[in-house]
Design a protein around this motif. Structure first.
Motif, PDB file in Angstrom:
ATOM      1  N   GLY A  22      -6.311  40.687  63.776  1.00 48.77           N
ATOM      2  CA  GLY A  22      -5.826  39.342  64.034  1.00 48.77           C
ATOM      3  C   GLY A  22      -6.889  38.413  64.583  1.00 48.77           C
ATOM      4  N   VAL A  23      -8.150  38.660  64.229  1.00 45.85           N
ATOM      5  CA  VAL A  23      -9.259  37.840  64.724  1.00 45.85           C
ATOM      6  C   VAL A  23      -9.443  36.641  63.805  1.00 45.85           C
ATOM      7  CG1 VAL A  23     -11.744  37.776  65.139  1.00 45.85           C
ATOM      8  CG2 VAL A  23     -10.418  39.792  65.783  1.00 45.85           C
ATOM      9  N   VAL A  24      -9.572  35.474  64.402  1.00 50.32           N
ATOM     10  CA  VAL A  24      -9.816  34.246  63.640  1.00 50.32           C
ATOM     11  C   VAL A  24     -10.982  33.497  64.265  1.00 50.32           C
ATOM     12  CG1 VAL A  24      -7.434  33.991  62.837  1.00 50.32           C
ATOM     13  CG2 VAL A  24      -8.123  32.965  65.014  1.00 50.32           C
ATOM     14  N   VAL A  25     -11.607  32.641  63.474  1.00 54.10           N
ATOM     15  CA  VAL A  25     -12.681  31.802  63.986  1.00 54.10           C
ATOM     16  C   VAL A  25     -12.269  30.348  63.808  1.00 54.10           C
ATOM     17  CG1 VAL A  25     -13.943  31.860  61.782  1.00 54.10           C
ATOM     18  CG2 VAL A  25     -15.150  31.276  63.882  1.00 54.10           C
ATOM     19  N   GLU A  26     -12.462  29.557  64.846  1.00 53.56           N
ATOM     20  CA  GLU A  26     -12.081  28.157  64.799  1.00 53.56           C
ATOM     21  C   GLU A  26     -13.214  27.291  65.332  1.00 53.56           C
ATOM     22  OE1 GLU A  26      -8.347  27.442  66.681  1.00 53.56           O
ATOM     23  OE2 GLU A  26      -7.239  28.713  65.270  1.00 53.56           O
ATOM     24  N   LYS A  27     -13.203  26.056  64.902  1.00 53.01           N
ATOM     25  CA  LYS A  27     -14.205  25.087  65.342  1.00 53.01           C
ATOM     26  C   LYS A  27     -13.613  24.275  66.487  1.00 53.01           C
ATOM     27  CE  LYS A  27     -16.982  21.303  63.424  1.00 53.01           C
ATOM     28  NZ  LYS A  27     -17.271  20.539  62.195  1.00 53.01           N
ATOM     29  N   GLU A  28     -14.354  24.186  67.577  1.00 52.75           N
ATOM     30  CA  GLU A  28     -13.918  23.392  68.723  1.00 52.75           C
ATOM     31  C   GLU A  28     -15.048  22.468  69.151  1.00 52.75           C
ATOM     32  OE1 GLU A  28     -12.270  25.613  71.922  1.00 52.75           O
ATOM     33  OE2 GLU A  28     -10.687  26.522  70.700  1.00 52.75           O
ATOM     34  N   MET A  29     -14.671  21.410  69.848  1.00 54.71           N
ATOM     35  CA  MET A  29     -15.660  20.442  70.338  1.00 54.71           C
ATOM     36  C   MET A  29     -15.849  20.639  71.839  1.00 54.71           C
ATOM     37  SD  MET A  29     -16.438  18.862  67.559  1.00 54.71           S
ATOM     38  CE  MET A  29     -17.338  17.405  68.104  1.00 54.71           C
ATOM     39  N   GLY A  32     -18.520  16.735  72.716  1.00 49.40           N
ATOM     40  CA  GLY A  32     -18.968  16.111  71.479  1.00 49.40           C
ATOM     41  C   GLY A  32     -19.813  17.008  70.594  1.00 49.40           C
ATOM     42  N   VAL A  33     -20.058  18.234  71.052  1.00 50.00           N
ATOM     43  CA  VAL A  33     -20.865  19.184  70.268  1.00 50.00           C
ATOM     44  C   VAL A  33     -19.944  20.240  69.661  1.00 50.00           C
ATOM     45  CG1 VAL A  33     -22.732  20.872  70.346  1.00 50.00           C
ATOM     46  CG2 VAL A  33     -22.836  18.829  71.792  1.00 50.00           C
ATOM     47  N   PRO A  34     -19.946  20.392  68.329  1.00 48.00           N
ATOM     48  CA  PRO A  34     -19.082  21.403  67.711  1.00 48.00           C
ATOM     49  C   PRO A  34     -19.638  22.813  67.903  1.00 48.00           C
ATOM     50  CG  PRO A  34     -20.391  20.300  66.042  1.00 48.00           C
ATOM     51  CD  PRO A  34     -20.702  19.625  67.338  1.00 48.00           C
ATOM     52  N   HIS A  35     -18.760  23.770  68.129  1.00 44.07           N
ATOM     53  CA  HIS A  35     -19.164  25.171  68.185  1.00 44.07           C
ATOM     54  C   HIS A  35     -17.999  26.037  67.723  1.00 44.07           C
ATOM     55  CE1 HIS A  35     -17.275  24.442  72.122  1.00 44.07           C
ATOM     56  NE2 HIS A  35     -16.967  25.716  72.120  1.00 44.07           N
ATOM     57  N   LEU A  36     -18.304  27.291  67.409  1.00 42.39           N
ATOM     58  CA  LEU A  36     -17.292  28.204  66.889  1.00 42.39           C
ATOM     59  C   LEU A  36     -16.709  29.053  68.014  1.00 42.39           C
ATOM     60  CD1 LEU A  36     -19.099  29.433  63.654  1.00 42.39           C
ATOM     61  CD2 LEU A  36     -17.319  27.678  63.829  1.00 42.39           C
ATOM     62  N   ILE A  37     -15.416  29.274  67.928  1.00 39.30           N
ATOM     63  CA  ILE A  37     -14.701  30.134  68.867  1.00 39.30           C
ATOM     64  C   ILE A  37     -14.075  31.284  68.073  1.00 39.30           C
ATOM     65  CG2 ILE A  37     -12.716  30.298  70.424  1.00 39.30           C
ATOM     66  CD1 ILE A  37     -14.896  28.765  71.695  1.00 39.30           C
ATOM     67  N   VAL A  38     -14.329  32.515  68.508  1.00 39.15           N
ATOM     68  CA  VAL A  38     -13.700  33.684  67.895  1.00 39.15           C
ATOM     69  C   VAL A  38     -12.596  34.144  68.838  1.00 39.15           C
ATOM     70  CG1 VAL A  38     -14.035  36.041  67.076  1.00 39.15           C
ATOM     71  CG2 VAL A  38     -15.844  34.347  66.754  1.00 39.15           C
ATOM     72  N   LYS A  39     -11.381  34.247  68.308  1.00 37.28           N
ATOM     73  CA  LYS A  39     -10.256  34.632  69.164  1.00 37.28           C
ATOM     74  C   LYS A  39      -9.199  35.351  68.331  1.00 37.28           C
ATOM     75  CE  LYS A  39      -7.962  30.132  68.717  1.00 37.28           C
ATOM     76  NZ  LYS A  39      -7.452  28.963  69.460  1.00 37.28           N
ATOM     77  N   LEU A  40      -8.197  35.863  69.027  1.00 39.67           N
ATOM     78  CA  LEU A  40      -7.069  36.486  68.341  1.00 39.67           C
ATOM     79  C   LEU A  40      -6.080  35.419  67.918  1.00 39.67           C
ATOM     80  CD1 LEU A  40      -6.443  39.585  70.643  1.00 39.67           C
ATOM     81  CD2 LEU A  40      -7.574  39.552  68.426  1.00 39.67           C
ATOM     82  N   ASP A  41      -5.359  35.676  66.824  1.00 36.64           N
ATOM     83  CA  ASP A  41      -4.372  34.699  66.365  1.00 36.64           C
ATOM     84  C   ASP A  41      -3.088  34.742  67.194  1.00 36.64           C
ATOM     85  OD1 ASP A  41      -3.344  37.099  65.505  1.00 36.64           O
ATOM     86  OD2 ASP A  41      -3.278  36.583  63.374  1.00 36.64           O
ATOM     87  N   LYS A  42      -3.012  35.676  68.153  1.00 35.13           N
ATOM     88  CA  LYS A  42      -1.882  35.749  69.072  1.00 35.13           C
ATOM     89  C   LYS A  42      -2.375  35.379  70.471  1.00 35.13           C
ATOM     90  CE  LYS A  42       0.326  39.259  66.263  1.00 35.13           C
ATOM     91  NZ  LYS A  42       0.697  40.672  66.123  1.00 35.13           N
ATOM     92  N   PRO A  43      -1.498  34.988  71.366  1.00 33.18           N
ATOM     93  CA  PRO A  43      -1.928  34.503  72.688  1.00 33.18           C
ATOM     94  C   PRO A  43      -2.339  35.625  73.644  1.00 33.18           C
ATOM     95  CG  PRO A  43       0.458  34.456  72.555  1.00 33.18           C
ATOM     96  CD  PRO A  43      -0.032  34.862  71.195  1.00 33.18           C
ATOM     97  N   TYR A  44      -3.355  36.404  73.235  1.00 38.26           N
ATOM     98  CA  TYR A  44      -3.871  37.467  74.100  1.00 38.26           C
ATOM     99  C   TYR A  44      -5.361  37.248  74.288  1.00 38.26           C
ATOM    100  CZ  TYR A  44       0.477  39.857  72.817  1.00 38.26           C
ATOM    101  OH  TYR A  44       1.787  40.172  72.602  1.00 38.26           O
ATOM    102  N   ASP A  45      -5.860  37.683  75.437  1.00 38.76           N
ATOM    103  CA  ASP A  45      -7.293  37.648  75.690  1.00 38.76           C
ATOM    104  C   ASP A  45      -7.940  38.753  74.865  1.00 38.76           C
ATOM    105  OD1 ASP A  45      -9.874  37.768  76.603  1.00 38.76           O
ATOM    106  OD2 ASP A  45      -9.349  37.687  78.731  1.00 38.76           O
TER     107      ASP A  45
END
Length: 202
Positions: A22-29, A32-45
């Motif tokens: 359930g690992v996903v990668v998303e773009k966050e700001m 003002g600087v974009p970077h990638l976040i790797v996280k689970l698609d469920k609300p767990y650490d």
């Protein structure tokens, strides 16, 4: 690019772990600087759900996904990439880097990774004694392992051949014998270095 990266990351995670937990990668700001976040698609650490070895495998999967998407195949360097991985993930990672089109330079203390790379497939040509002396052009990997010689305060000297290693120890013995005054410590150093040189040359 993000859509392609997500798809390739899913492929790479499944190659290393067998399934994607359930690992996903998303773009966050961030400021003002974009970077990638790797996280689970469920609300767990992610650190509370996955082991350290699995987290490292996912980080490597992200790197492998990015390498696959790059149009140029630049060399890639790995520095002890398999710490905390179990042998199953380790073997899959070794197989995966053999498949890469990139030139790979890998530093490792892991004897199992080294052993698996040397025995991994028919597509790997291992040069244990003599590295190739000519330019080789093929689709196969040419694996040239180097051992690090460490004696006393000298660290990080790369060696290729037993004769090269022997010369290193002969030089160290000569240096100890030339030391004035010649003490018991120099006697021990010279003796140990000469013994090691003989072992390598026999």
């Amino acid at each position: 690019y993000l859509v392609a990266l997500r798809a390739q990351l899913d492929i790479e995670i499944k190659r290393l772990l067998g399934i994607n937990p359930g690992v996903v990668v998303e773009k966050e700001m961030d400021g003002g600087v974009p970077h990638l976040i790797v996280k689970l698609d469920k609300p767990y650490d992610i650190e509370q759900v996955l082991s350290e070895g699995e987290i490292k495998a996912i980080a490597l999967a992200l790197l492998l996904a990015a390498l696959e998407l790059k149009p140029t195949k630049n060399p890639v360097v790995f520095d002890d990439p398999v710490n905390s991985m179990d042998n199953t993930i380790l073997r899959k990672f070794a197989d995966r880097i053999v498949e890469l089109d990139n030139q790979v330079i890998l530093f490792t203390h892991n004897v199992w990774l080294t052993k698996h790379l040397l025995q991994s497939s028919n597509n790997v040509h291992a040069y244990l004694k003599h590295p190739p002396r000519i330019q080789r052009i093929s689709t196969n990997k040419h694996l040239i392992p180097f051992e690090v010689v460490s004696t006393g305060s000298d660290k990080g000297l790369l060696g290729k051949f037993d004769s090269f290693h022997a010369q290193y120890y002969l030089d160290a013995a000569r240096s100890a014998l030339d030391t004035t005054p010649f003490t018991k410590a120099e006697t021990m150093t010279a003796t140990q270095c000469l013994r090691r040189a003989v072992e390598l040359l026999v």
